[in-house]
Design a protein around this motif. Structure first.
Motif, short mmCIF file in Angstrom:
data_model
loop_
_atom_site.label_atom_id
_atom_site.label_comp_id
_atom_site.label_asym_id
_atom_site.label_seq_id
_atom_site.Cartn_x
_atom_site.Cartn_y
_atom_site.Cartn_z
N TRP A 140 43.64 56.99 28.75
CA TRP A 140 44.04 57.29 30.13
C TRP A 140 42.91 56.86 31.08
O TRP A 140 43.14 56.17 32.09
N ILE A 141 41.69 57.25 30.75
CA ILE A 141 40.55 56.89 31.61
C ILE A 141 40.40 55.37 31.70
O ILE A 141 40.20 54.82 32.78
N LYS A 142 40.54 54.70 30.54
CA LYS A 142 40.43 53.23 30.55
C LYS A 142 41.50 52.60 31.44
O LYS A 142 41.25 51.65 32.16
N GLU A 143 42.69 53.14 31.35
CA GLU A 143 43.81 52.64 32.16
C GLU A 143 43.46 52.75 33.66
O GLU A 143 43.67 51.83 34.44
N ILE A 144 42.88 53.90 34.03
CA ILE A 144 42.48 54.12 35.43
C ILE A 144 41.38 53.13 35.82
O ILE A 144 41.39 52.54 36.90
N GLU A 145 40.41 52.97 34.91
CA GLU A 145 39.30 52.06 35.21
C GLU A 145 39.80 50.65 35.49
O GLU A 145 39.26 49.96 36.35
N LYS A 146 40.84 50.27 34.77
CA LYS A 146 41.41 48.93 34.98
C LYS A 146 41.99 48.79 36.39
O LYS A 146 41.99 47.72 36.96
N GLN A 147 42.48 49.91 36.91
CA GLN A 147 43.11 49.86 38.24
C GLN A 147 42.10 50.02 39.38
O GLN A 147 42.47 49.96 40.54
N MET A 148 40.84 50.27 39.04
CA MET A 148 39.85 50.55 40.09
C MET A 148 39.65 49.33 40.97
O MET A 148 39.34 48.26 40.49
N PRO A 149 39.79 49.49 42.28
CA PRO A 149 39.55 48.35 43.17
C PRO A 149 38.04 48.11 43.35
O PRO A 149 37.22 48.87 42.83
N GLU A 150 37.71 47.08 44.08
CA GLU A 150 36.30 46.79 44.37
C GLU A 150 35.72 47.94 45.20
O GLU A 150 36.30 48.35 46.20
N LEU A 151 34.56 48.44 44.79
CA LEU A 151 33.94 49.56 45.49
C LEU A 151 32.87 49.06 46.48
O LEU A 151 32.42 47.92 46.38
N PRO A 152 32.47 49.91 47.41
CA PRO A 152 31.55 49.46 48.47
C PRO A 152 30.30 48.72 47.97
O PRO A 152 29.97 47.67 48.51
N ASP A 153 29.61 49.24 46.97
CA ASP A 153 28.37 48.58 46.55
C ASP A 153 28.61 47.15 46.05
O ASP A 153 27.85 46.24 46.35
N THR A 154 29.69 46.98 45.29
CA THR A 154 30.04 45.64 44.81
C THR A 154 30.43 44.75 45.99
O THR A 154 30.09 43.57 46.04
N ARG A 155 31.14 45.34 46.92
CA ARG A 155 31.59 44.56 48.07
C ARG A 155 30.40 44.09 48.91
O ARG A 155 30.37 42.97 49.38
N ILE A 156 29.42 44.98 49.06
CA ILE A 156 28.22 44.62 49.83
C ILE A 156 27.52 43.44 49.15
O ILE A 156 27.16 42.45 49.80
N LYS A 157 27.37 43.55 47.84
CA LYS A 157 26.72 42.44 47.10
C LYS A 157 27.50 41.15 47.27
O LYS A 157 26.92 40.07 47.45
N ARG A 158 28.82 41.25 47.21
CA ARG A 158 29.64 40.05 47.37
C ARG A 158 29.47 39.46 48.78
O ARG A 158 29.33 38.25 48.95
N PHE A 159 29.44 40.33 49.79
CA PHE A 159 29.26 39.85 51.17
C PHE A 159 27.95 39.07 51.29
O PHE A 159 27.88 38.03 51.92
N VAL A 160 26.89 39.63 50.68
CA VAL A 160 25.57 39.00 50.80
C VAL A 160 25.59 37.64 50.09
O VAL A 160 25.08 36.65 50.60
N LYS A 161 26.22 37.61 48.91
CA LYS A 161 26.21 36.38 48.12
C LYS A 161 27.14 35.32 48.71
O LYS A 161 26.76 34.18 48.95
N LYS A 162 28.36 35.75 48.99
CA LYS A 162 29.38 34.78 49.41
C LYS A 162 29.15 34.30 50.85
O LYS A 162 29.28 33.12 51.14
N TYR A 163 28.81 35.23 51.73
CA TYR A 163 28.71 34.86 53.15
C TYR A 163 27.27 34.68 53.62
O TYR A 163 27.02 34.30 54.76
N GLU A 164 26.34 35.02 52.75
CA GLU A 164 24.91 34.93 53.08
C GLU A 164 24.55 35.69 54.35
O GLU A 164 23.75 35.22 55.16
N ILE A 165 25.14 36.87 54.53
CA ILE A 165 24.71 37.71 55.65
C ILE A 165 23.62 38.66 55.15
O ILE A 165 23.45 38.84 53.94
#
Ligand code: ADP
Ligand code: ZN
Ligand code: MG
Length: 466
Positions: free
Chosen positions: A278-303
């Motif tokens: 059940w927990i694994k199933e939920i983990e699969k559905q987890m969307p991108e979280l803020p910390d990952t998103r921040i890292k992506r913003f820095v890498k992808k957009y170089e802000i």
């Protein structure tokens, strides 16, 4: 004196139906006591039945907060007689919470999460003719009774209100990214804060809503306790209420202890096993979280990381706004700078979020392009932002309506010549080496041209002319 604070947060988990019945949860603007059934009104013989979707959300939140999840959970009745609980007990979790031992990282520390559990919201009490300490009488609306709440309890790890603020904005951003929380809903987040000073007992301030109020309540309480201790008096362990109008905390009652509630297991509800699958199933559905998103913003957009953090932590819709703008605009650094420095300031000033404001990615990008093409000055752009945050009018329309185009050199020259003529003393001073006089002259030109002249160009022209 060292300050120690801990939080107990109650968050409405988004769900179509209540926690233990199928009544709808969209109680805003509904007639009181219309979204109710025998279960949420606690009629004899009615049986609660858990809404599974809420458990899924709870597990998701627990995972995002790095918690251990209990392999088996059950619910308990927290007994207290109070008009907001028709059954005289609240179905909650006590002995074994859904999850425990997590953490959430803020700039300078990991704030430990002690426990996360699910419970039903009590009814809404409407205090008429005053607040909880002074009302003439109280009305009860059971539409809210039974709405799923997740309670998140931190360890007493906060040492300043700044840390509390950072924690709250990060936590709410996480909940928004998970899709389980809607900040715009009334009372969607209610916080109890516990606060003590070195050598003193702790005081609980119950049921504060809104970040600003939480900070005010804590600041007030810190000072109140400091004063008591300085005068050689004792801080008593008690529960207080924060009055948002007077910005003062009042004593409600001497603090009760959790054991006092006489929790007993709710035998109407089954034990629930939370399997690894059940927990694994939920983990699969987890969307991108803020910390990952921040890292992506820095890498992808170089802000800058600093800007990315602000954008993502303010709220999810602002981060979405940034990405929508990026689809139609190619300069991420410029975009980030204008969102963080100017758009946000304006939103805060007008007391709205990006979602509540009238700003759309299209109009915001239109403005940035006008700056890029040097059709408007930066100062003018700042004025325009104020206007379209409030009205939604497009920048081009504002410019047309107010005739706000950028002044060209040809038109500027005579104005500058005039200023030079009228301020001989300042001109002489500048020639004699007084830099400040130049600022003064620039100021005079800008005043005459309102915000339509570009200060950089004005500076050049004045220097050239004298
Ligand atoms: P209770 O069982 O009385 O509710 P908990 O141990 O669950 O007590 O803690 C409740 C809240 O009080 C938590 O948020 C915790 O961080 C906070 N807390 C505990 N000790 C202190 C303290 N000395 N000063 C401030 N807050 C505290
Ligand atoms: Zn119901
Ligand atoms: Mg408690």
């Amino acid at each position: 004196m060292k300050v120690v604070m801990g939080l107990e947060l109650h968050v409405h988990l988004l769900s179509k139906s209540k926690l233990f019945c199928s009544c709808p949860t969209n109680y805003e603007n509904k007639e009181p006591n219309t979204l109710v059934c025998p279960v949420c009104c606690g009629f004899p013989g009615s049986k609660p039945k858990i809404t599974k979707k809420v458990l899924d959300s709870g597990i998701m939140v627990a995972k995002a907060l790095n918690c251990n999840i209990s392999p088996v959970i059950f619910f308990s009745r927290k007994s207290y007689p109070y008009p907001d609980m028709p059954k005289n007990f609240q179905i909650s979790q006590y002995e074994i919470p859904l999850a425990f031992n997590g953490y959430l990282e803020i700039t300078n520390k990991k704030v430990r999460i002690k426990r996360v559990h699910l419970e039903e919201d009590p009814a809404k009490l409407v205090h008429v003719g005053g607040d909880i300490t002074s009302a003439k009488y109280v009305l009860v609306d059971y539409n809210r009774a039974g709405i799923p709440l997740i309670e998140i309890v931190t360890e007493p790890d906060f040492e300043s209100t700044k840390e509390v603020r950072e924690f709250l904005s990060k936590l709410t951003s996480i909940l928004e990214h998970l899709g389980v929380y809607d900040a715009s809903k009334e009372a969607a987040l209610r916080v109890d804060t516990n606060i003590s000073l070195e050598g003193g007992e702790r005081v609980e301030i119950k049921n504060i809503t809104g970040f600003a109020n939480i900070e005010k309540a804590l600041n007030y309480e810190i000072v109140r306790q400091q004063n008591l201790l300085r005068m050689g008096m004792q801080v008593e362990r008690e529960t207080r209420h924060f009055d948002a109008d007077t910005k003062i905390t009042y004593s409600l009652r001497k603090k009760e202890f959790e054991e006092d509630y006489g929790y007993i297991m709710d035998s109407d509800l089954p034990w629930i096993e939370i399997s690894d699958e059940w927990i694994k199933e939920i983990e699969k559905q987890m969307p991108e979280l803020p910390d990952t998103r921040i890292k992506r913003f820095v890498k992808k957009y170089e802000i800058r990381e600093r800007d990315a953090k602000v954008i993502v932590y303010v709220d999810k819709t602002l981060a979405d706004f940034f990405e929508s703008c990026m689809k139609i605009y190619k300069k991420p650094k410029m975009l980030a700078k204008w969102i963080v420095a100017d758009l946000l300031k304006c939103l805060n000033y007008q007391g709205v979020t990006i979602r509540e404001s009238k700003v759309k990615p299209k109009t915001f990008v239109e403005l940035l392009k006008l700056i890029d093409e040097k059709k408007i000055t930066e100062r003018l752009a700042k004025e325009i932002i104020k206007e379209f945050v409030a009205t939604g009018t497009s920048p081009k329309e504002i410019i047309k309506a107010k005739k706000l185009v950028r002044i060209e050199e040809k038109e500027l020259l005579p104005i500058i010549k005039n200023v030079i003529k009228e301020n001989k003393k300042a001109v002489e001073d500048f020639k004699a080496g007084k830099e400040k006089s130049l600022e003064f002259l620039i100021g005079q030109v800008l005043r005459k041209t309102k915000v339509r002249a570009d200060p950089k160009i004005v500076r050049e022209l004045i220097k050239r002319l004298i």
